[in-house]
Design an enzyme around this catalytic site. Sequence first.
Site, mmCIF file in Angstrom:
data_model
loop_
_atom_site.group_PDB
_atom_site.id
_atom_site.type_symbol
_atom_site.label_atom_id
_atom_site.label_comp_id
_atom_site.label_asym_id
_atom_site.label_seq_id
_atom_site.Cartn_x
_atom_site.Cartn_y
_atom_site.Cartn_z
ATOM 1 N N CYS A 12 13.955 21.791 -18.541
ATOM 2 C CA CYS A 12 13.331 23.078 -18.887
ATOM 3 C C CYS A 12 12.830 23.786 -17.623
ATOM 4 C CB CYS A 12 12.137 22.868 -19.814
ATOM 5 S SG CYS A 12 12.538 22.083 -21.375
ATOM 6 N N ARG A 35 12.480 11.985 -12.330
ATOM 7 C CA ARG A 35 13.450 12.059 -13.432
ATOM 8 C C ARG A 35 14.829 11.556 -12.973
ATOM 9 N NH1 ARG A 35 16.267 11.215 -16.448
ATOM 10 N NH2 ARG A 35 17.195 12.345 -18.175
ATOM 11 N N ASP A 74 3.936 14.352 -6.017
ATOM 12 C CA ASP A 74 3.589 13.762 -7.304
ATOM 13 C C ASP A 74 2.274 14.385 -7.780
ATOM 14 O OD1 ASP A 74 2.690 12.054 -9.331
ATOM 15 O OD2 ASP A 74 3.565 10.282 -8.382
ATOM 16 N N ASN A 118 1.063 8.680 -16.011
ATOM 17 C CA ASN A 118 1.713 9.819 -15.353
ATOM 18 C C ASN A 118 1.277 11.135 -16.012
ATOM 19 O OD1 ASN A 118 3.877 10.740 -13.442
ATOM 20 N ND2 ASN A 118 4.795 11.511 -15.335
ATOM 21 N N SER A 179 4.806 8.454 -31.052
ATOM 22 C CA SER A 179 5.227 7.558 -29.964
ATOM 23 C C SER A 179 4.145 7.604 -28.895
ATOM 24 C CB SER A 179 6.562 8.015 -29.348
ATOM 25 O OG SER A 179 6.357 9.195 -28.584
ATOM 26 N N HIS A 182 4.347 10.978 -27.302
ATOM 27 C CA HIS A 182 3.728 12.071 -28.058
ATOM 28 C C HIS A 182 2.194 11.935 -28.014
ATOM 29 C CE1 HIS A 182 7.876 12.421 -29.816
ATOM 30 N NE2 HIS A 182 7.581 13.697 -29.783
ATOM 31 N N LYS A 185 0.607 13.546 -25.010
ATOM 32 C CA LYS A 185 0.433 15.004 -25.129
ATOM 33 C C LYS A 185 -0.845 15.343 -25.887
ATOM 34 C CE LYS A 185 4.341 16.587 -23.373
ATOM 35 N NZ LYS A 185 4.389 17.428 -22.185
ATOM 36 N N LEU A 239 20.558 17.296 -30.678
ATOM 37 C CA LEU A 239 21.733 18.171 -30.816
ATOM 38 C C LEU A 239 22.657 18.034 -29.600
ATOM 39 C CD1 LEU A 239 23.288 20.239 -32.456
ATOM 40 C CD2 LEU A 239 21.899 22.039 -31.448
ATOM 41 N N ARG A 241 23.028 15.392 -27.882
ATOM 42 C CA ARG A 241 23.728 14.104 -28.073
ATOM 43 C C ARG A 241 24.889 14.250 -29.061
ATOM 44 N NH1 ARG A 241 22.096 9.034 -27.495
ATOM 45 N NH2 ARG A 241 21.960 8.280 -29.641
HETATM 46 P P1 NAD Z 1 12.609 16.590 -17.571
HETATM 47 O O1 NAD Z 1 12.347 15.122 -17.511
HETATM 48 O O2 NAD Z 1 14.016 17.060 -17.500
HETATM 49 O O3 NAD Z 1 11.779 17.338 -16.423
HETATM 50 C C1 NAD Z 1 10.494 16.945 -16.024
HETATM 51 C C2 NAD Z 1 10.418 17.084 -14.515
HETATM 52 O O4 NAD Z 1 9.101 16.726 -14.097
HETATM 53 C C3 NAD Z 1 11.396 16.167 -13.782
HETATM 54 O O5 NAD Z 1 12.138 16.889 -12.830
HETATM 55 C C4 NAD Z 1 10.504 15.117 -13.131
HETATM 56 O O6 NAD Z 1 11.019 14.649 -11.904
HETATM 57 C C5 NAD Z 1 9.192 15.880 -12.969
HETATM 58 N N1 NAD Z 1 8.006 15.002 -12.971
HETATM 59 C C6 NAD Z 1 7.637 14.081 -13.903
HETATM 60 N N2 NAD Z 1 6.492 13.482 -13.542
HETATM 61 C C7 NAD Z 1 6.119 14.038 -12.362
HETATM 62 C C8 NAD Z 1 5.021 13.838 -11.495
HETATM 63 N N3 NAD Z 1 4.093 12.920 -11.738
HETATM 64 N N4 NAD Z 1 4.929 14.609 -10.372
HETATM 65 C C9 NAD Z 1 5.880 15.529 -10.098
HETATM 66 N N5 NAD Z 1 6.961 15.750 -10.873
HETATM 67 C C10 NAD Z 1 7.068 15.008 -12.000
HETATM 68 O O7 NAD Z 1 11.897 17.103 -18.914
HETATM 69 P P2 NAD Z 1 12.111 18.479 -19.710
HETATM 70 O O8 NAD Z 1 13.015 18.222 -20.839
HETATM 71 O O9 NAD Z 1 12.393 19.566 -18.764
HETATM 72 O O10 NAD Z 1 10.656 18.662 -20.310
HETATM 73 C C11 NAD Z 1 9.680 19.369 -19.570
HETATM 74 C C12 NAD Z 1 8.382 19.427 -20.351
HETATM 75 O O11 NAD Z 1 8.603 20.063 -21.602
HETATM 76 C C13 NAD Z 1 7.799 18.059 -20.652
HETATM 77 O O12 NAD Z 1 6.402 18.100 -20.516
HETATM 78 C C14 NAD Z 1 8.168 17.830 -22.096
HETATM 79 O O13 NAD Z 1 7.226 17.016 -22.716
HETATM 80 C C15 NAD Z 1 8.153 19.234 -22.659
HETATM 81 N N6 NAD Z 1 9.058 19.360 -23.816
HETATM 82 C C16 NAD Z 1 10.405 19.149 -23.666
HETATM 83 C C17 NAD Z 1 11.240 19.263 -24.774
HETATM 84 C C18 NAD Z 1 12.721 19.015 -24.702
HETATM 85 O O14 NAD Z 1 13.378 19.027 -25.761
HETATM 86 N N7 NAD Z 1 13.305 18.798 -23.522
HETATM 87 C C19 NAD Z 1 10.691 19.635 -26.015
HETATM 88 C C20 NAD Z 1 9.312 19.837 -26.118
HETATM 89 C C21 NAD Z 1 8.494 19.709 -25.008
HETATM 90 N N1 USQ Z 2 17.628 11.359 -33.783
HETATM 91 C C1 USQ Z 2 18.732 10.923 -34.498
HETATM 92 N N2 USQ Z 2 19.807 10.525 -33.796
HETATM 93 C C2 USQ Z 2 19.875 10.554 -32.430
HETATM 94 C C3 USQ Z 2 18.750 11.005 -31.712
HETATM 95 C C4 USQ Z 2 17.641 11.390 -32.419
HETATM 96 O O1 USQ Z 2 18.723 10.903 -35.732
HETATM 97 O O2 USQ Z 2 20.900 10.170 -31.873
HETATM 98 C C5 USQ Z 2 16.434 11.837 -34.507
HETATM 99 C C6 USQ Z 2 15.149 11.134 -34.105
HETATM 100 O O3 USQ Z 2 14.969 9.950 -34.830
HETATM 101 C C7 USQ Z 2 14.120 12.211 -34.405
HETATM 102 C C8 USQ Z 2 14.850 13.517 -34.144
HETATM 103 O O4 USQ Z 2 16.242 13.187 -34.149
HETATM 104 O O5 USQ Z 2 13.768 12.179 -35.748
HETATM 105 C C9 USQ Z 2 14.516 14.166 -32.813
HETATM 106 O O6 USQ Z 2 14.744 13.218 -31.774
HETATM 107 P P1 USQ Z 2 14.975 13.698 -30.257
HETATM 108 O O7 USQ Z 2 15.257 12.493 -29.443
HETATM 109 O O8 USQ Z 2 15.940 14.816 -30.215
HETATM 110 O O9 USQ Z 2 13.575 14.358 -29.911
HETATM 111 P P2 USQ Z 2 12.136 13.712 -29.699
HETATM 112 O O10 USQ Z 2 12.173 12.256 -29.489
HETATM 113 O O11 USQ Z 2 11.249 14.221 -30.779
HETATM 114 O O12 USQ Z 2 11.734 14.337 -28.306
HETATM 115 C C10 USQ Z 2 12.222 15.595 -27.831
HETATM 116 C C11 USQ Z 2 11.893 15.676 -26.352
HETATM 117 C C12 USQ Z 2 10.375 15.640 -26.197
HETATM 118 C C13 USQ Z 2 9.738 16.726 -27.041
HETATM 119 C C14 USQ Z 2 10.170 16.644 -28.500
HETATM 120 C C15 USQ Z 2 9.753 17.833 -29.316
HETATM 121 O O13 USQ Z 2 12.485 14.594 -25.651
HETATM 122 O O14 USQ Z 2 10.045 15.827 -24.827
HETATM 123 O O15 USQ Z 2 8.346 16.628 -26.969
HETATM 124 O O16 USQ Z 2 11.625 16.653 -28.545
HETATM 125 S S1 USQ Z 2 9.208 17.391 -30.925
HETATM 126 O O17 USQ Z 2 10.263 16.604 -31.567
HETATM 127 O O18 USQ Z 2 8.960 18.603 -31.655
HETATM 128 O O19 USQ Z 2 8.030 16.589 -30.759
#
Ligand code: NAD
Ligand code: USQ
Length: 405
Positions: A12, A35, A74, A118, A179, A182, A185, A239, A241
């Site tokens: 993101c 990451r 960091d 972290n 989890s 979660h 957060k 999605l 995946r």
């Molecule tokens: P990501 O793992 O791709 O990116 C996170 C980045 O933060 C990485 O580049 C990592 O190196 C860096 N990072 C982690 N810990 C660090 C630290 N201690 N110091 C400096 N850098 C650090 O994750 P993402 O999917 O981009 O998610 C970003 C944020 O959005 C997260 O907080 C996640 O919880 C939130 N979020 C993501 C999703 C999703 O579907 N991807 C959904 C809801 C919320």
């Molecule tokens: N799921 C499947 N099959 C798969 C993978 C996942 O059925 O192959 C299901 C999971 O059991 C879950 C749902 O799909 O019920 C979502 O799983 P996910 O892995 O896509 O998402 P989640 O673990 O919830 O985490 C992701 C991001 C996380 C963010 C979260 C938003 O990795 O950083 O916080 O989405 S939320 O779900 O609204 O909390």
Amino acid sequence: MRILVLGGDGYCGWATALYLANQGHSIGIVDNFVRRQWDHELGAQTLTPIRPLVERLAVWQELTGKKIESFVGDVTDYDCLASVMSNFRPDAVVHFAEQRSAPYSMIDRKHAVFTQTNNVVGTLNLLYAIREIVPDCHLVKLGTMGEYGTPNIDIEEGYITIEHNGRSDRLPFPKQPGSFYHLSKVHDSHNIAFTCKAWGIRATDLNQGVVYGTTTKETSMDEALINRFDYDEVFGTVLNRFCAQAALGYPLTVYGKGGQTRGFLDIRDTVRCVEIACQNPAKQGEFRVFNQFTEQFTVLQLAELVKEAGTEVGLEVEIDHLPDPRVEAEEHYYNAKHSTLIALGLKPHLLSKSLLDSLINIAVHYRDRIDASLFAPQVNWRNPRNERHHAEKHTRQPALDKSLV
Ligand code: NAD
Ligand code: USQ
């Protein structure tokens, strides 16, 4: 605005940094590349070949003439974070820099402790750095819809008015995270709410749903700017995946019945939501919560949509129901509000047939990079991995020499 993007090398964060830079903001990225290390640890790699940050930034500057500053560090190291904050002096900090995988946090004790340390320490450091160095700076923090869990009532945006024994109050919406990730957060949210009250910090918690897609206008400018696309069991979101699985002819891995309902959004809406939050800052001392997603789907609905889209482009797509490795309701009520960002100007990119086609096409294009052994779920919520103990065997103390007492 001067906007610091913590975690700007991630999924993101990278898309957001480029988008905000393109909108004319001065952007700094902070990342420690952890990451990329987790991919090495898990033996996984993003479907799309991502370049090192310095290369990405050089290509961006060459193409657009816009410079994005980068700071390698960091956020759990306070001195490092404080020096970046003093140097960059942001108007807003967008905090993505956390361990964000639920399965990663459930591997074993070590991964649970790492995730919470972290995430919670990084955010706490940031709150102190804002207070000490840039007290007027607006914190835009990425939370998650998963903080709320799946209650049998409508989910509000952060707060709920409760009447109890004839009195009424507006209180934080109950949290039932699923989890250790979660949970981290939720701990962050409490720390932020407290410091808004105690120190007058201004903060917006973006409770984001599951993000899909990989492409934004900026990341498509050049292959060197391509974004991550995780499909492995630990970091791949559902999605993304399913699209990678469809591309390889691997049965879509629906966990359990597939009635798990979540809020979803396109990554193009992630970047816009962050911009909206920055443009409309919280007031001093205000802790706002916006639910950041655009549509709700069950996991099975998504699998069916991918099957339909894949079949139309000639792929053979089957849907499998695996025993759910997670502890979660497989069927439940779910109705979450998400009107504030729309009211502030978000125009959602809804999940369309053409978007699904383009996601599947990306997966087909990079099919040779897919390792099918990374699809099957290995991390089990009920049965975390046992640890090996390395401590020295405890040796008996020598008997006390009474003559020395
Ligand atoms: P990501 O793992 O791709 O990116 C996170 C980045 O933060 C990485 O580049 C990592 O190196 C860096 N990072 C982690 N810990 C660090 C630290 N201690 N110091 C400096 N850098 C650090 O994750 P993402 O999917 O981009 O998610 C970003 C944020 O959005 C997260 O907080 C996640 O919880 C939130 N979020 C993501 C999703 C999703 O579907 N991807 C959904 C809801 C919320
Ligand atoms: N799921 C499947 N099959 C798969 C993978 C996942 O059925 O192959 C299901 C999971 O059991 C879950 C749902 O799909 O019920 C979502 O799983 P996910 O892995 O896509 O998402 P989640 O673990 O919830 O985490 C992701 C991001 C996380 C963010 C979260 C938003 O990795 O950083 O916080 O989405 S939320 O779900 O609204 O909390």
